[in-house]
Design a protein around this motif. Structure first.
Motif, PDB file in Angstrom:
ATOM      1  N   VAL A 226       0.842  -1.194   0.000  1.00 40.68           N
ATOM      2  CA  VAL A 226       0.000   0.000   0.000  1.00 40.68           C
ATOM      3  C   VAL A 226       0.877   1.244   0.000  1.00 40.68           C
ATOM      4  CG1 VAL A 226      -1.919  -1.170   1.145  1.00 40.68           C
ATOM      5  CG2 VAL A 226      -0.188  -0.003   2.529  1.00 40.68           C
ATOM      6  N   ASP A 227       0.283   2.355  -0.418  1.00 45.02           N
ATOM      7  CA  ASP A 227       1.009   3.623  -0.428  1.00 45.02           C
ATOM      8  C   ASP A 227       1.162   4.193   0.979  1.00 45.02           C
ATOM      9  OD1 ASP A 227       1.169   4.066  -3.404  1.00 45.02           O
ATOM     10  OD2 ASP A 227      -1.007   3.949  -3.178  1.00 45.02           O
ATOM     11  N   SER A 228       0.128   3.996   1.800  1.00 48.62           N
ATOM     12  CA  SER A 228       0.093   4.609   3.125  1.00 48.62           C
ATOM     13  C   SER A 228      -0.702   3.727   4.072  1.00 48.62           C
ATOM     14  CB  SER A 228      -0.548   6.004   3.069  1.00 48.62           C
ATOM     15  OG  SER A 228       0.099   6.840   2.143  1.00 48.62           O
ATOM     16  N   ALA A 229      -0.452   3.922   5.365  1.00 49.25           N
ATOM     17  CA  ALA A 229      -1.206   3.194   6.387  1.00 49.25           C
ATOM     18  C   ALA A 229      -1.449   4.116   7.567  1.00 49.25           C
ATOM     19  CB  ALA A 229      -0.451   1.943   6.834  1.00 49.25           C
ATOM     20  N   ILE A 230      -2.562   3.887   8.248  1.00 46.85           N
ATOM     21  CA  ILE A 230      -2.877   4.613   9.478  1.00 46.85           C
ATOM     22  C   ILE A 230      -3.142   3.587  10.572  1.00 46.85           C
ATOM     23  CG2 ILE A 230      -4.392   6.260  10.627  1.00 46.85           C
ATOM     24  CD1 ILE A 230      -5.143   7.355   7.862  1.00 46.85           C
ATOM     25  N   VAL A 231      -2.424   3.724  11.689  1.00 48.46           N
ATOM     26  CA  VAL A 231      -2.624   2.839  12.833  1.00 48.46           C
ATOM     27  C   VAL A 231      -3.570   3.540  13.799  1.00 48.46           C
ATOM     28  CG1 VAL A 231      -1.534   1.555  14.712  1.00 48.46           C
ATOM     29  CG2 VAL A 231      -0.311   1.888  12.545  1.00 48.46           C
ATOM     30  N   PHE A 232      -4.820   3.082  13.846  1.00 50.49           N
ATOM     31  CA  PHE A 232      -5.802   3.654  14.758  1.00 50.49           C
ATOM     32  C   PHE A 232      -5.814   2.933  16.107  1.00 50.49           C
ATOM     33  CE2 PHE A 232      -7.803   5.174  10.750  1.00 50.49           C
ATOM     34  CZ  PHE A 232      -7.925   6.513  11.089  1.00 50.49           C
ATOM     35  N   ALA A 235      -2.156   0.029  19.806  1.00 43.92           N
ATOM     36  CA  ALA A 235      -1.359  -1.185  20.001  1.00 43.92           C
ATOM     37  C   ALA A 235      -0.031  -1.047  19.265  1.00 43.92           C
ATOM     38  CB  ALA A 235      -2.128  -2.404  19.497  1.00 43.92           C
ATOM     39  N   GLY A 236       1.046  -0.832  20.005  1.00 47.53           N
ATOM     40  CA  GLY A 236       2.347  -0.608  19.397  1.00 47.53           C
ATOM     41  C   GLY A 236       2.815  -1.737  18.517  1.00 47.53           C
ATOM     42  N   GLU A 237       2.365  -2.965  18.792  1.00 43.43           N
ATOM     43  CA  GLU A 237       2.816  -4.106  17.993  1.00 43.43           C
ATOM     44  C   GLU A 237       2.318  -4.044  16.556  1.00 43.43           C
ATOM     45  OE1 GLU A 237      -0.891  -5.613  20.284  1.00 43.43           O
ATOM     46  OE2 GLU A 237       0.842  -4.315  20.656  1.00 43.43           O
ATOM     47  N   LEU A 238       1.342  -3.170  16.274  1.00 45.31           N
ATOM     48  CA  LEU A 238       0.839  -3.041  14.909  1.00 45.31           C
ATOM     49  C   LEU A 238       1.691  -2.110  14.044  1.00 45.31           C
ATOM     50  CD1 LEU A 238      -3.031  -2.861  15.480  1.00 45.31           C
ATOM     51  CD2 LEU A 238      -1.626  -4.846  14.886  1.00 45.31           C
ATOM     52  N   VAL A 239       2.568  -1.331  14.666  1.00 46.43           N
ATOM     53  CA  VAL A 239       3.399  -0.413  13.883  1.00 46.43           C
ATOM     54  C   VAL A 239       4.331  -1.169  12.940  1.00 46.43           C
ATOM     55  CG1 VAL A 239       5.146   1.400  13.997  1.00 46.43           C
ATOM     56  CG2 VAL A 239       3.176   1.451  15.552  1.00 46.43           C
ATOM     57  N   PRO A 240       5.069  -2.210  13.396  1.00 46.72           N
ATOM     58  CA  PRO A 240       5.883  -2.971  12.441  1.00 46.72           C
ATOM     59  C   PRO A 240       5.056  -3.625  11.337  1.00 46.72           C
ATOM     60  CG  PRO A 240       6.554  -3.456  14.696  1.00 46.72           C
ATOM     61  CD  PRO A 240       5.288  -2.667  14.780  1.00 46.72           C
ATOM     62  N   VAL A 241       3.842  -4.070  11.654  1.00 48.32           N
ATOM     63  CA  VAL A 241       2.961  -4.650  10.636  1.00 48.32           C
ATOM     64  C   VAL A 241       2.686  -3.610   9.551  1.00 48.32           C
ATOM     65  CG1 VAL A 241       0.685  -5.651  10.197  1.00 48.32           C
ATOM     66  CG2 VAL A 241       1.899  -6.208  12.315  1.00 48.32           C
ATOM     67  N   ALA A 242       2.371  -2.387   9.979  1.00 48.75           N
ATOM     68  CA  ALA A 242       2.092  -1.325   9.026  1.00 48.75           C
ATOM     69  C   ALA A 242       3.328  -0.961   8.214  1.00 48.75           C
ATOM     70  CB  ALA A 242       1.565  -0.098   9.764  1.00 48.75           C
ATOM     71  N   MET A 243       4.488  -0.916   8.856  1.00 46.12           N
ATOM     72  CA  MET A 243       5.716  -0.543   8.153  1.00 46.12           C
ATOM     73  C   MET A 243       6.092  -1.588   7.102  1.00 46.12           C
ATOM     74  SD  MET A 243       6.462   2.412   9.348  1.00 46.12           S
ATOM     75  CE  MET A 243       8.069   2.662   8.590  1.00 46.12           C
ATOM     76  N   VAL A 246       3.671  -1.097   3.827  1.00 51.32           N
ATOM     77  CA  VAL A 246       3.748   0.033   2.897  1.00 51.32           C
ATOM     78  C   VAL A 246       4.858  -0.168   1.873  1.00 51.32           C
ATOM     79  CG1 VAL A 246       2.734   1.709   4.486  1.00 51.32           C
ATOM     80  CG2 VAL A 246       5.211   1.389   4.447  1.00 51.32           C
ATOM     81  N   GLU A 247       4.620   0.386   0.703  1.00 51.40           N
ATOM     82  CA  GLU A 247       5.571   0.329  -0.403  1.00 51.40           C
ATOM     83  C   GLU A 247       6.777   1.208  -0.089  1.00 51.40           C
ATOM     84  OE1 GLU A 247       7.220  -1.039  -2.760  1.00 51.40           O
ATOM     85  OE2 GLU A 247       5.412  -1.424  -3.986  1.00 51.40           O
ATOM     86  N   ARG A 248       7.845   1.054  -0.854  1.00 55.87           N
ATOM     87  CA  ARG A 248       9.007   1.926  -0.719  1.00 55.87           C
ATOM     88  C   ARG A 248       8.560   3.381  -0.814  1.00 55.87           C
ATOM     89  NH1 ARG A 248      14.086  -0.913  -3.857  1.00 55.87           N
ATOM     90  NH2 ARG A 248      13.640  -3.061  -3.233  1.00 55.87           N
ATOM     91  N   GLY A 249       9.075   4.217   0.079  1.00 54.90           N
ATOM     92  CA  GLY A 249       8.683   5.612   0.118  1.00 54.90           C
ATOM     93  C   GLY A 249       7.329   5.867   0.752  1.00 54.90           C
ATOM     94  N   GLY A 250       6.695   4.811   1.250  1.00 57.18           N
ATOM     95  CA  GLY A 250       5.370   4.951   1.853  1.00 57.18           C
ATOM     96  C   GLY A 250       5.426   5.550   3.247  1.00 57.18           C
ATOM     97  N   THR A 251       4.255   5.917   3.757  1.00 57.10           N
ATOM     98  CA  THR A 251       4.163   6.590   5.055  1.00 57.10           C
ATOM     99  C   THR A 251       3.148   5.897   5.951  1.00 57.10           C
ATOM    100  OG1 THR A 251       4.749   8.739   4.110  1.00 57.10           O
ATOM    101  CG2 THR A 251       3.598   8.756   6.211  1.00 57.10           C
ATOM    102  N   VAL A 252       3.518   5.739   7.229  1.00 57.95           N
ATOM    103  CA  VAL A 252       2.626   5.217   8.260  1.00 57.95           C
ATOM    104  C   VAL A 252       2.362   6.340   9.261  1.00 57.95           C
ATOM    105  CG1 VAL A 252       2.360   3.589  10.166  1.00 57.95           C
ATOM    106  CG2 VAL A 252       3.412   2.842   8.020  1.00 57.95           C
TER     107      VAL A 252
END
Length: 336
Positions: A226-232, A235-243, A246-252
């Motif tokens: 994905v281009d971007s992700a939002i962690v709502f 739960a800190g353990e979801l941050v690595p999942v989101a990272m 995301v595609e190269r250059g993507g933003t969480v």
């Protein structure tokens, strides 16, 4: 007037909010007295009540997604007429003179004042607030429908901006509650493909109903980058999942005011290739004004579950147990 008051932090299971009769507050210079019609509940209310945010040491009335009508104006206020329908959000005061305030980043001010935390909030029949921090509520929304826009909506909108998802891009939402269900509607309006990872089949079904192209469990990665992700979810353990997702250059973007510890991440797997990790801190008044305008144009349709004011403890307990789809709302007075 009736107010649901917190005297000391405690688990919501112990029903710490007390129904009390307290005096109707008097608006001071620059303030307005608002007759509360409805107030949405929020995980930030839980963080205040349960002590995840430092307790101020005095009784407080929580609640910061407030819709009501102007009852009386304090000295120096002429921007609203009596009876005007207005909203009050989480941030309702800053110093106004620091570098952050002067450049338009008032959400980063080091002297913020928050509704239902520093000042008494909307779990009550009346509340006062600075008139400069009131939002006119579009007529297209009922009182209950408008309440989640004032925190869940504004924060989701700011998180969407911070995520830098392009129009028509791919967006992953981790956690699917009040804020995410509004954010998904804005993203789809912008032509985005929305992917949702969340626990609980009820929340997954709700995401599908609102048009998510893929829905998985809380720690599932979507079938495409994905281009971007939002962690709502807080739960800190979801941050690595989101990272990882995301595609190269993507933003969480991390949307919560509180989050559990983020585990160690592998540099190449999670952060390399110019990936970006951002937080979201409250909102500016401009964010709120933009969100309410966009929400009325789409129009956003909030999913709400209504409770009487005296059932605030029960409503927040259902929120904690993920028992609500959309937003729980305390109905203080009926729509007229």
């Amino acid at each position: 007037m009736l107010a649901m008051r917190l005297h000391a932090p405690a688990p919501i299971e112990t029903r710490p909010l007390r129904a009390e009769e307290v005096p109707i507050p008097t608006p001071e210079v620059g303030e307005a007295l608002i007759r509360v019609r409805a107030c949405g509940i929020c995980r930030t209310d839980l963080h205040v009540i349960e002590g995840d945010l430092p307790f101020g040491g005095r009784p407080v009335t929580p609640g910061h997604q407030i819709v009501g009508t102007v009852e009386r104006l304090g000295p120096g206020v002429d921007a609203f007429e009596r009876g005007a329908r207005v909203g009050i959000a989480w941030l309702q005061g800053t110093c106004g003179v620091c570098a952050f305030c002067r450049r338009g980043d008032e959400n980063l001010c080091a002297q913020p004042r928050f509704t239902g935390y520093h000042r008494d909030g909307g779990f009550a029949e009346y509340v006062t607030a600075p008139a400069d921090w009131l939002y006119p509520i579009p007529d297209v929304f009922s009182d209950a429908e408008a309440t989640p826009l004032l925190c869940a909506g504004i924060i989701g909108y700011r998180a969407l901006k911070r995520s830098e998802v392009p129009d028509g891009g791919r967006l992953l939402l981790l956690g699917f509650g009040s804020s995410a269900h509004i954010t998904l509607q804005i993203a789809r309006h912008r032509g985005c493909e929305v992917y949702v990872a969340t626990r609980g089949e009820k929340h997954r079904a709700f995401a599908r109903e609102l048009g998510a192209v893929w829905v998985g469990d809380a720690q599932d990665e979507p079938p495409v980058k994905v281009d971007s992700a939002i962690v709502f979810a807080p739960a800190g353990e979801l941050v690595p999942v989101a990272m990882r997702a995301v595609e190269r250059g993507g933003t969480v973007a991390c949307a919560g005011i509180y989050m559990t510890d983020i585990p160690a991440m592998d540099y190449e797997r999670h952060l390399f290739y110019e990936k970006n990790l951002r937080s979201v801190t409250a909102n500016t008044r401009r964010d709120g004004e933009e969100l309410l305008r966009i929400a009325a144009e789409i129009p956003i349709r909030s999913r709400v579950t209504v409770f009487p004011l005296r059932e605030a403890n029960e409503a927040l307990l259902q929120l904690k147990r993920d028992g609500l789809n959309g937003t729980g709302v305390l109905q203080v007075t009926s729509d007229e």
